[in-house]
Design an enzyme around this catalytic site. Structure first.
Site, PDB file in Angstrom:
ATOM      1  N   ASP A 773       0.836  -1.199   0.000  1.00 12.83           N
ATOM      2  CA  ASP A 773       0.000   0.000   0.000  1.00 12.83           C
ATOM      3  C   ASP A 773       0.879   1.260   0.000  1.00 12.83           C
ATOM      4  O   ASP A 773       0.603   2.233  -0.708  1.00 12.83           O
ATOM      5  CB  ASP A 773      -0.919  -0.051   1.225  1.00 12.83           C
ATOM      6  CG  ASP A 773      -1.961   1.032   1.163  1.00 12.83           C
ATOM      7  OD1 ASP A 773      -2.722   1.033   0.177  1.00 12.83           O
ATOM      8  OD2 ASP A 773      -1.981   1.889   2.071  1.00 12.83           O
ATOM      9  N   LYS A 777       1.414   4.396  -2.884  1.00 15.82           N
ATOM     10  CA  LYS A 777       1.436   5.843  -2.621  1.00 15.82           C
ATOM     11  C   LYS A 777       2.716   6.452  -3.175  1.00 15.82           C
ATOM     12  O   LYS A 777       2.701   7.561  -3.735  1.00 15.82           O
ATOM     13  CB  LYS A 777       1.290   6.108  -1.126  1.00 15.82           C
ATOM     14  CG  LYS A 777      -0.112   5.731  -0.629  1.00 15.82           C
ATOM     15  CD  LYS A 777      -0.244   5.794   0.870  1.00 15.82           C
ATOM     16  CE  LYS A 777      -1.637   5.327   1.288  1.00 15.82           C
ATOM     17  NZ  LYS A 777      -1.776   5.111   2.711  1.00 15.82           N
TER      18      LYS A 777
END
Ligand code: ADP
Ligand code: ASP
Ligand code: MG
Length: 918
Positions: A773, A777
C-alpha cells in the site's frame, strides 16, 4: 347562427368529381391544364365556392360596414349597436385543453364560471388533430391511399367526442355537419391524390377543419349548459395577407369591418371562435400557421378592445425555461410584453411569438393559465414595468428566462475585402431574402472581417448557394475568403428587460457556460439589451440551458454527484454531504446534488437528488439491481444539472478502468481509489493525457495521506515552478502507529496485535506489513513528479517474515508472529543505542528517478521521530524548501479524514469548473 364550413356541400363534391372525371383538364371559367397549373385551378375553385357560401348567407354587406379600424370604441358605440371594449374577455384554449370529451366539458365549465359580461372563446383543434389533417394531405399527395382510413379515424374521434357530450338536435346537427365535411374532405383529398399535388390553399383548407369542429362542439356544449352561444368561423372575419415565408399579417381594417358585420348579425354575448384559420383578402381560406391560435386570440383581443386575453394551456404559466428541459424551472408571475415576445421568439412555445403585438397596442394584458391547475394564478404579460418581490435582488433578477431554438446552422461570410465596404451586409441579406430564408440572429465583429448569422438548418443549403452565386466574383478575387456553414447548432437566449444597463449579466452567463465546458460559437446582443443570444453546438444545448438556468435561478455551481461504493468511506462522505450541503448551497452557492449511489449489488437513482438523511432505507426500499452503465448514464445525462462528477469510493480496478472513458464524455472524477494511478504505466499516462487535454477534472487527494493536503501541495509546488528533489514520508497510518508504539521493552508482535484489536490494521495485518500500500502511494507521488515508474520498479521491504508469507490463516499468522520478534527487536535496539528510532517510510528520490519503501532510522529529534498515534508525515525537499523540508503532518487514515479529503476535492472541483484541467 352556425355557419357551414366554407366549401358548401353542394359545391365541393362537384369540385372533386370534376377533378376526378377530367383527369387532365378541368373547366372552370377558362380551361386550365391540371398537370401544369393545378394550383390555379384549385385556388379558383375554393375561391368560387367560398364566395357562393358567403352570398348564400347574406354576406354581401361589406360595402355597408360602418366602422373602420382606427375608430375608437366610443365611436363604435355611437355608430352601431355593436358592443366592443372591456366588457369582453377573450379566452383561448389550446389543443390539450380540448383534447377529450371530458376536457371540452371542463372548458365549458370554465367559460360558464367566468363572470365577464361578454366572452369570446377561441379554440384550437383537439390535440393532435392538426397534425392528423396535415398528414392526410401528405398521404394524398404522395398517393398513399391510407389517407382514407386516416380520415375515418379523424371522423371517429370527433363523432365519439360529440356523442359523449351532446344529445338530441345538437348532436344530430353536429354529426350531420361532420359527416358532410368529411365527405367533402374525402373528395378533395381524392383530387389531391389524383393530381399528386395540393396547393397551400388546399392544405390550409383541409387543416383548418380541426378548429371548425372543436368550435362547433364547444358551442353546442355551452348551449347545452344553458348559455346563449354562437360559434364564429373566423374565416368570415379575420383577413390576413401573406408576409414572407410562413407568416401572415392581419388586415385589421378589413377584419374590423367584417367583425362588425358579423356581430351585428350575431349579437350573442358568448361566442366560440375558431383559432388558427382566417381568409385572404380574396376570401381564400388560409391559416395563421402552426400554433397560430394564440395569435388568433390576440388579434381578436385587439379587434374587440377586450379587457384581457387568457391563454389556457397545460402548464402553470411561462416558466423561466422550457419545463420539459429544465425540471427546476420556475413559473414567472409577470413578464413585460417585450420579455414575453423575446421568450417566445427564441423558442418558448407556450406562446406564439406574434401574440404580443396585437394586444400591446391597446395595453390588453395576457394571462397564461393552466387548465389542469386552476389554483395556479398563471403568468401575467403586460406593459407596466414590473418589480417582482419574489425574485432575488441580485444579478439573477435581471434575467427573466431562457429559451432555445434547435436545428439551426450558422453561416459565416468572411474576407478581408469586406472591411469598410458599404453595402456588403445589404448584399448578403438581400441574397438570403431572395431564397426566403429566415435570419434568426446576426453577429458582426467590429473589424468587419466577417458576418455570421443563423438560419434554420433546412434553409442553409439554399442560402449558401445564393451567397456563393452572389459573391462569386469576390470569392475568386479573394476579397471574400469563404462562405462557411456550421451545421448542428442551437440558439440559447437569455431574456430580461432589466438586463439593460446592468453590468455583469453577460459575464455571469458566459461564466456559467464556461464552467459547464460549453463552447460558444457566436454571440449577439442587440442594443435594446433585452436578450443575449449565444449559439452553441446542438448536442450541448440542453446542458447549456441547464447550466445558465441553474446559475441564475438556483446556485452559482450545480454538480450532479454519483457515489460509487457506499462502504465505510462512501457512507461517511454521504453523511458529511448531508450535514454540509445546505450550508454550501446557502453560503457558497454550490449545489452538490447526489443523483445516484451504487454498491456492488444495488443502486439508488433519483431525478432530483437523493434525500441523504435516509439513503440507506431508500436504497433498501427503492434500490434496483446495480448496473454501472445505467448508473453513469443516469447521473450524467438524465436531469437538469450541467456538471457531473463520479466519486469512486471503491478500491476496485474494474471501476478505475472506466475513468478514461468517463473523462472523455465530460464526467469529472474524484477518488480515494489508488488503483488507476498506481496501475500499469501506459494506462496511467493515457488517462492523464486525456484529462489534461480537457476541461474535465480528475482529483485524487485522498489516495495519499487521506485528507492531508499532499497531492494539492505537490501540485502547487510544481505549478509554481519549484523543483522537487525528494519526497519522503510515513504514509501508512497502521505502520505509523506500530512504530510509534514500538518502544521500551514492548514486543513487535504485541504492538501489531494491539493495532489489530484497535481496528487500525486491515483484517489481515500482512496487507499493511507487506508495504504494498505504501508502494502504491510512492508510485502515485513519483508519477506526479513526472517519473515514469511501474509499481514493480519500487523495491519494497516487507515486514512480514518470509516463512509467514504463505501461512494460511490470519490467526495462524498472529500466533506465529511472536517467534520472529527478536529480529526486529535487535534492529530497534541498535537504533536506540544510536539515539535513533525505526520508521517505515516511502521515499521518492526524484533526482535519481527512483522510489523505495523501507525501514529507516531517524535521529530522535527528526520530525519523523516525533509522531504519535497513527499520524502520517510527509517531507518535501525542493529547491525552495531545501535546508528545511516542507512538512505536512496529521492523521492520514480513517473514514472521517479520508471522506473529508474527497469532500475537499468536490469543492476544489466546484471552483475549478471551466478551467483547463492540469
Ligand atoms: P397549446 O396546445 O395549449 O397551445 P403548446 O404545446 O403550444 O400548448 O404550449 C405549451 C407548452 O409549451 C408546454 O407544455 C411546455 O412544454 C412548452 N414550453 C416551452 N417553453 C416554455 C416555457 N418557457 N414556459 C412554459 N411552457 C413552455
Ligand atoms: N391547431 C393548430 C396547430 O396545431 C393551431 C394551434 O393549436 O395553435 O398548429
Ligand atoms: Mg400553442
Amino acid at each position: 347562427m352556425a355557419l357551414l364550413s366554407p366549401v358548401s356541400s353542394s359545391c365541393l363534391p362537384r369540385l372533386c368529381s370534376q377533378l376526378a372525371a377530367h383527369d387532365a383538364v378541368v373547366d372552370t371559367k377558362s380551361r386550365v391544364c391540371l398537370s401544369s397549373a393545378s394550383s390555379h385551378l384549385q385556388r379558383g375553385l375554393i375561391h368560387k365556392c367560398y364566395l357562393d357560401k358567403r352570398e348564400s348567407h347574406g354576406f354581401k354587406v361589406l360595402a355597408s360596414a360602418s366602422v373602420t379600424a382606427d375608430v375608437s370604441t366610443a365611436e363604435v358605440a355611437v355608430k352601431s349597436p355593436i358592443v366592443k371594449g372591456d366588457t369582453w374577455s377573450i379566452h383561448k384554449f389550446g389543443g390539450t385543453c380540448v383534447g377529450t370529451a371530458q376536457r371540452i366539458q371542463n372548458v365549458a365549465n370554465i367559460v360558464i364560471e367566468d363572470s365577464s359580461e361578454r366572452k369570446l372563446v377561441v379554440v384550437s383543434a383537439m390535440s393532435k388533430v392538426t397534425d392528423m389533417m396535415y398528414d392526410l394531405i401528405e398521404k394524398a399527395q404522395s398517393r398513399d391511399d391510407s389517407y382514407e382510413a386516416a380520415l375515418d379515424a379523424v371522423f371517429e374521434k370527433h363523432k365519439l367526442t360529440a356523442v359523449n357530450l351532446l344529445d338530441g338536435d345538437e348532436l344530430a346537427s353536429f354529426l350531420s355537419v361532420l359527416t358532410r365535411d368529411v365527405h367533402n374532405l374525402k373528395a378533395m383529398l381524392r383530387a389531391i391524390y389524383i393530381a399528386g399535388h395540393g396547393t397551400e390553399s388546399f392544405s390550409a383548407f383541409v387543416a383548418g377543419h380541426g378548429e371548425l369542429w372543436s368550435a362547433q362542439i364547444l358551442s353546442a356544449v355551452l348551449r347545452k349548459g344553458g348559455i346563449d352561444c354562437t360559434w364564429m368561423d373566423t374565416r368570415d372575419v379575420l383577413i390576413v395577407t401573406p408576409a414572407g415565408s410562413n407568416q401572415v399579417d392581419p388586415d385589421y381594417e378589413e377584419s374590423e369591418q367584417r367583425l362588425d358585420n358579423w356581430l351585428s348579425q350575431n349579437p350573442s354575448k358568448v361566442v366560440v371562435a375558431t383559432g388558427f384559420i382566417a381568409s385572404t383578402p380574396q376570401n381564400i381560406p388560409t391559416t395563421l400557421k402552426r400554433d397560430g391560435s394564440d395569435f388568433s386570440a390576440a388579434i381578436m383581443g385587439a379587434l374587440f378592445r377586450a379587457r384581457q386575453v387568457t391563454i389556457w394551456t397545460d402548464v402553470d404559466g411561462v416558466y423561466s425555461a422550457d419545463p420539459r428541459k429544465v425540471s427546476e424551472a420556475v413559473v414567472l408571475n409577470t413578464l413585460s410584453y417585450q420579455e414575453a415576445w423575446e421568450m417566445s421568439y427564441f423558442g418558448a412555445n407556450v406562446l406564439h411569438p406574434r401574440t404580443i403585438i396585437p394586444v400591446m397596442q391597446y395595453d390588453i394584458p395576457i394571462i397564461i393559465r393552466n387548465i389542469f391547475n386552476l389554483s395556479a394564478p398563471g403568468t401575467k404579460i403586460c406593459r407596466a414595468p414590473i418589480i417582482e418581490a419574489d425574485v432575488k435582488q441580485d444579478s439573477v433578477a435581471y434575467v427573466k428566462g431562457f429559451a432555445t431554438i434547435d436545428n439551426l446552422a450558422l453561416v459565416n461570410v468572411e474576407g478581408t475585402g469586406m472591411a469598410g465596404v458599404p453595402g456588403t451586409a445589404s448584399a448578403i441579406f438581400a441574397a438570403v431574402k431572395d431564397v426566403g430564408a429566415n435570419v434568426i440572429m446576426i453577429s458582426q465583429a467590429s473589424s468587419e472581417h466577417s458576418v455570421c448569422f443563423a438560419v434554420p438548418e433546412k434553409e442553409v443549403n439554399a442560402v449558401a448557394k445564393a451567397l456563393e452565386a452572389r459573391f462569386r466574383q469576390a470569392l475568386s478575387a479573394g476579397r471574400l475568403s469563404q462562405v462557411a456553414i456550421i451545421p448542428n447548432c442551437s440558439i440559447l437566449a437569455a431574456v430580461g428587460q432589466k438586463m439593460a444597463s446592468t453590468p455583469g449579466v453577460s459575464a455571469t452567463l458566459f461564466n456559467a457556460l464556461a464552467k459547464a465546458n460549453i463552447n460558444i460559437r457566436a454571440i449577439a446582443q442587440g442594443c435594446s439589451e433585452y436578450n443575449i443570444t449565444v449559439v452553441v453546438k446542438r448536442e450541448d444545448c440542453v446542458r447549456a440551458l441547464r447550466a445558465v438556468h441553474s446559475r441564475f435561478y438556483l446556485s452559482k455551481t450545480s454538480i450532479a454527484v454519483g457515489i460509487i461504493g457506499p462502504g465505510l468511506i462512501g457512507a461517511t462522505l454521504l453523511n458529511q454531504l448531508r450535514d454540509q450541503a445546505a450550508v454550501l448551497k446557502e453560503k457558497s452557492k454550490t449545489d452538490l446534488r447526489v443523483m445516484g449511489i451504487i454498491g456492488s449489488k444495488k443502486m439508488l437513482l433519483s431525478d432530483t437528488g437523493i434525500d441523504l438523511s435516509n439513503w440507506k432505507e431508500l436504497q433498501n426500499e427503492k434500490g434496483e439491481k446495480a448496473d454501472l452503465e445505467k448508473f453513469v448514464h443516469h447521473v450524467h445525462g438524465n436531469h437538469f444539472i450541467p456538471n457531473t462528477v463520479l466519486v469512486d469510493c471503491t478500491s476496485s480496478t474494474d471501476v478505475a478502468d472506466h475513468y478514461h472513458d468517463w473523462l472523455h464524455t465530460g464526467i469529472h472524477i474524484i477518488t480515494p481509489n489508488k488503483k488507476a494511478n498506481s496501475g500499469p504505466l501506459d494506462k496511467y499516462l493515457k488517462l492523464r493525457a486525456r484529462q489534461r487535454q480537457s476541461f474535465t477534472h480528475y482529483f485524487y487527494e485522498a489516495t495519499v495521506g487521506a485528507g492531508l493536503p499532499i497531492m494539492h501541495t505537490l501540485r502547487d509546488l510544481l505549478q509554481t515552478g519549484d523543483k522537487i528533489i525528494k519526497i519522503e514520508g510515513i504514509f501508512s497510518g497502521t505502520l505509523s502507529y506500530i512504530f510509534n508504539s514500538f518502544v521500551d521493552t514492548r514486543a513487535f508482535s504485541e504492538v501489531v496485535m494491539e493495532a489489530k484489536a484497535a481496528g487500525y490494521t486491515e483484517p489481515d495485518p500482512r496487507d499493511d506489513l507487506a508495504g504494498t500500500d505504501v508502494a502504491r502511494k510512492v508510485i502515485i507521488l513519483a508519477r506526479e513528479c513526472g517519473l515514469n515508474l511501474e509499481l514493480s520498479d519500487i523495491p519494497v521491504q516487507s515486514l512480514v517474515p518470509d516463512p509467514l508469507k504463505e501461512t494460511a490463516s490470519v490467526d495462524d499468522f498472529m500466533q506465529q508472529l511472536p517467534s520472529y520478534d527478536s529480529d526486529i527487536a535487535t534492529k530497534r535496539q541498535a537504533a536506540e543505542d544510536a539515539r535513533e528510532v525505526l520508521r517505515y517510510v516511502g521515499v521518492v528520490d526524484v533526482k535519481n528517478q527512483k522510489g523505495v519503501v523501507e525501514l529507516q532510522r531517524y535521529k530522535k529529534q527528526h520530525p519523523f521521530a516525533q509522531l504519535s498515534g497513527s499520524d502520517n508525515i510527509i517531507a518535501f525537499t525542493t529547491e525552495r524548501y531545501n535546508k528545511q523540508p516542507l512538512i505536512v503532518r496529521g492523521p492520514g487514515a480513517g473514514a472521517e479524514v479520508t471522506a473529508g479529503g474527497v469532500f475537499s476535492d468536490l469543492l476544489r472541483l466546484a471552483s475549478n469548473l471551466g478551467a483547463p484541467s492540469c
